[in-house]
Design an enzyme around this catalytic site. Structure first.
Site, PDB file in Angstrom:
ATOM      1  N   ASP A  72      -1.892   5.546   1.171  1.00 18.15           N
ATOM      2  CA  ASP A  72      -1.576   4.223   0.644  1.00 18.15           C
ATOM      3  C   ASP A  72      -2.509   3.810  -0.491  1.00 18.15           C
ATOM      4  O   ASP A  72      -3.287   4.621  -1.011  1.00 18.15           O
ATOM      5  CB  ASP A  72      -1.559   3.186   1.772  1.00 18.15           C
ATOM      6  CG  ASP A  72      -2.946   2.852   2.323  1.00 18.15           C
ATOM      7  OD1 ASP A  72      -3.953   3.409   1.829  1.00 18.15           O
ATOM      8  OD2 ASP A  72      -3.035   2.031   3.257  1.00 18.15           O
ATOM      9  N   HIS A  73      -2.436   2.550  -0.851  1.00 20.52           N
ATOM     10  CA  HIS A  73      -3.164   2.003  -2.002  1.00 20.52           C
ATOM     11  C   HIS A  73      -4.682   1.970  -1.824  1.00 20.52           C
ATOM     12  O   HIS A  73      -5.402   1.769  -2.797  1.00 20.52           O
ATOM     13  CB  HIS A  73      -2.665   0.584  -2.281  1.00 20.52           C
ATOM     14  CG  HIS A  73      -2.797  -0.326  -1.090  1.00 20.52           C
ATOM     15  ND1 HIS A  73      -1.943  -0.250  -0.010  1.00 20.52           N
ATOM     16  CD2 HIS A  73      -3.679  -1.299  -0.796  1.00 20.52           C
ATOM     17  CE1 HIS A  73      -2.300  -1.153   0.896  1.00 20.52           C
ATOM     18  NE2 HIS A  73      -3.349  -1.799   0.448  1.00 20.52           N
ATOM     19  N   ARG A  75      -6.491   4.492  -0.818  1.00 17.85           N
ATOM     20  CA  ARG A  75      -7.022   5.848  -0.948  1.00 17.85           C
ATOM     21  C   ARG A  75      -6.825   6.365  -2.379  1.00 17.85           C
ATOM     22  O   ARG A  75      -5.745   6.183  -2.956  1.00 17.85           O
ATOM     23  CB  ARG A  75      -6.332   6.805   0.034  1.00 17.85           C
ATOM     24  CG  ARG A  75      -6.489   6.401   1.495  1.00 17.85           C
ATOM     25  CD  ARG A  75      -7.943   6.499   1.954  1.00 17.85           C
ATOM     26  NE  ARG A  75      -8.092   6.269   3.381  1.00 17.85           N
ATOM     27  CZ  ARG A  75      -8.412   5.107   3.926  1.00 17.85           C
ATOM     28  NH1 ARG A  75      -8.590   4.050   3.161  1.00 17.85           N
ATOM     29  NH2 ARG A  75      -8.553   4.980   5.237  1.00 17.85           N
ATOM     30  N   HIS A 108      -3.331  -0.699   7.749  1.00 17.66           N
ATOM     31  CA  HIS A 108      -3.466  -1.500   6.539  1.00 17.66           C
ATOM     32  C   HIS A 108      -2.184  -2.269   6.256  1.00 17.66           C
ATOM     33  O   HIS A 108      -1.121  -1.957   6.791  1.00 17.66           O
ATOM     34  CB  HIS A 108      -3.796  -0.611   5.333  1.00 17.66           C
ATOM     35  CG  HIS A 108      -5.010   0.228   5.530  1.00 17.66           C
ATOM     36  ND1 HIS A 108      -5.204   1.429   4.894  1.00 17.66           N
ATOM     37  CD2 HIS A 108      -6.104   0.054   6.312  1.00 17.66           C
ATOM     38  CE1 HIS A 108      -6.353   1.953   5.257  1.00 17.66           C
ATOM     39  NE2 HIS A 108      -6.917   1.138   6.119  1.00 17.66           N
ATOM     40  N   HIS A 174     -15.898  11.398   6.354  1.00 16.15           N
ATOM     41  CA  HIS A 174     -15.385  10.182   6.986  1.00 16.15           C
ATOM     42  C   HIS A 174     -16.350   9.722   8.065  1.00 16.15           C
ATOM     43  O   HIS A 174     -16.851  10.529   8.846  1.00 16.15           O
ATOM     44  CB  HIS A 174     -14.002  10.417   7.597  1.00 16.15           C
ATOM     45  CG  HIS A 174     -13.339   9.157   8.064  1.00 16.15           C
ATOM     46  ND1 HIS A 174     -13.584   8.619   9.303  1.00 16.15           N
ATOM     47  CD2 HIS A 174     -12.459   8.319   7.460  1.00 16.15           C
ATOM     48  CE1 HIS A 174     -12.879   7.500   9.452  1.00 16.15           C
ATOM     49  NE2 HIS A 174     -12.180   7.302   8.340  1.00 16.15           N
TER      50      HIS A 174
END
Length: 424
Positions: A72-73, A75, A108, A174
């Site tokens: 999504d936005h 990443r 998200h 991560h």
């Protein structure tokens, strides 16, 4: 005076650190990694040399439909480069296959139309079928039993019902899954709310194995692997990004084997030797990962690894999108203190995990040991102070605050990109 440019939003911020205080910069080799190949050539090479798998062309032969999971936005996956190449390889072998692109939003908010155009390009947005995953909509999910940890496994129905499921993404360190990429496209990417919460429970987040750069015996990773297997994730293309979010390597093929090969490469170039400093300055690598406080917690965990007891962490992040999650913000701001909040969270059972609890838990853990100052001129300071942190409009203002806390002789370490570094 040491003068350094660090990532900030879509550009850089120039910061000055006094020489007498400056211990040095911790920088992963990813920041300086160079290759003679273009980004497109790197991707093509990976797709033509799949690891532990048939080629993408062979996998799509005879299939009537498929789903491609994409990020999504939040990443920085360079989908404008990767997706056209993936689509070309698929349609060269099977021109009639029906393709759906599924945006792995996890928990998200949905990606907006404008964000889709920025991420994928207008042509793909206009011509392709693109769907945003919605974790809370049970009608769009299917139950596949239970995770090894006991949580219910709910995954996106479109993905499960497809004849072929593949994913694109990127691999970086991560802060609790060890590395991004691979299986994370499925869990949390296209998982249901209950599944994500069970996987991100307080017990797992508190595990010493659920840390940056660790996969072996990581309980969060093990659940994610199981979910990817149940989803029949058949093929991945995962890229590795350099300093300017450019592709420096790519790994394609079997969802487990290709991901492991990518993680090995990332670990080799991302390991940095930490130290104990009174003040640690870090960033979230700029846009898009520095667009809210929720994401900025990732960079803070790198600083946490080399900050002395009661040290100060200076996080340079635009937080242009604010806090990044209403429950995240309200839980932090309504708590009496990080210490009280952390104690409360550790008593929450796996199946009672609340939305964003994992991010809250990690931030609370950091704030019980360290003072955090967020440097931004793009976020409402009240949001930051409500969440038990300090705000500074400029880096100089942050340094002045930190010196008042730790003294004028305090030692300072800079982590140029906290997200891309594995501090040992």
């Amino acid at each position: 005076m040491a003068i350094v440019k660090v990532p900030y939003y879509k550009g850089t911020m120039k910061i000055n650190i006094p020489d007498k205080n400056f211990v040095g910069v911790l920088k992963s080799k990813a920041q300086e990694y160079r290759t003679a190949l273009s980004e497109e050539e790197i991707v093509e090479k990976a797709l033509k040399n799949p690891i532990g798998s048939l080629s993408l062309e062979k996998l799509v032969k005879g299939k009537k439909n498929m789903v491609i999971i994409t990020s999504d936005h939040t990443r920085p996956v360079p989908s404008k480069i990767t997706l056209p190449i993936i689509l070309k390889h698929i349609r060269s072998a099977n021109p009639d296959i029906k393709i759906k692109i599924l945006i792995a939003t996890g928990f998200h908010r949905p990606t907006s139309h404008e964000e889709m155009i920025e991420k994928f390009g207008a042509e793909i947005v206009d011509k392709e079928v693109i769907i945003c995953h919605r974790a809370a909509e049970k009608s769009k999910l299917v139950n596949l039993g239970f995770l090894p940890s006991g949580g219910e496994l709910w995954l996106n129905k479109e993905a499960i019902e497809a004849e072929l499921l593949i994913a694109e993404g990127f691999i970086e360190p991560h802060f609790f899954a060890g590395f991004s990429g691979g299986r994370k496209s499925v869990l949390p990417g296209i998982a249901g709310e209950e599944t994500i919460k069970a996987n991100h429970c307080s017990e797992f987040i508190a595990s010493p194995k659920a840390r940056t750069g660790i996969i072996e015996n990581n309980p969060i990773h093990e659940d994610m692997m199981y979910a990817a297997e149940k989803a029949k994730l058949a093929f991945i293309l995962n890229v590795v990004l350099g300093k300017d979010k450019n592709i420096i390597n790519a790994f394609a093929g079997h969802s487990k084997l290709a991901h492991e090969a990518g993680c090995k490469f990332v670990k080799e170039i991302s390991n940095v030797k930490g130290n104990d400093s009174d003040i640690v300055v870090t960033t979230n690598g700029g846009y898009p990962l520095d667009q809210n406080i929720y994401q900025a917690v990732k960079g803070m965990t790198a600083a946490e690894k080399c900050s002395s007891k009661d040290g100060v962490i200076i996080m340079i992040a635009s937080c242009s999108d604010g806090h990044g999650g209403e429950s995240f913000y309200k839980t932090m701001s309504n708590s009496k203190s990080p210490e009280v909040l952390l104690e409360k969270l550790m008593k929450v059972s796996r199946n009672d995990t609340a939305p964003d609890q994992w991010e809250i838990q990690i931030l609370a853990r950091i704030l019980t040991k360290h003072e955090v100052i967020i440097v931004t001129d793009m976020c409402n300071p009240q949001i930051i102070t409500d969440m038990h942190m300090k705000h500074a409009n400029t880096f100089q203002e942050a340094i002045d605050i930190a010196f008042k806390i730790k003294g004028n002789d305090a030692k300072i370490t800079l982590i140029e990109d906290g997200v891309s570094s594995i501090v040992s």
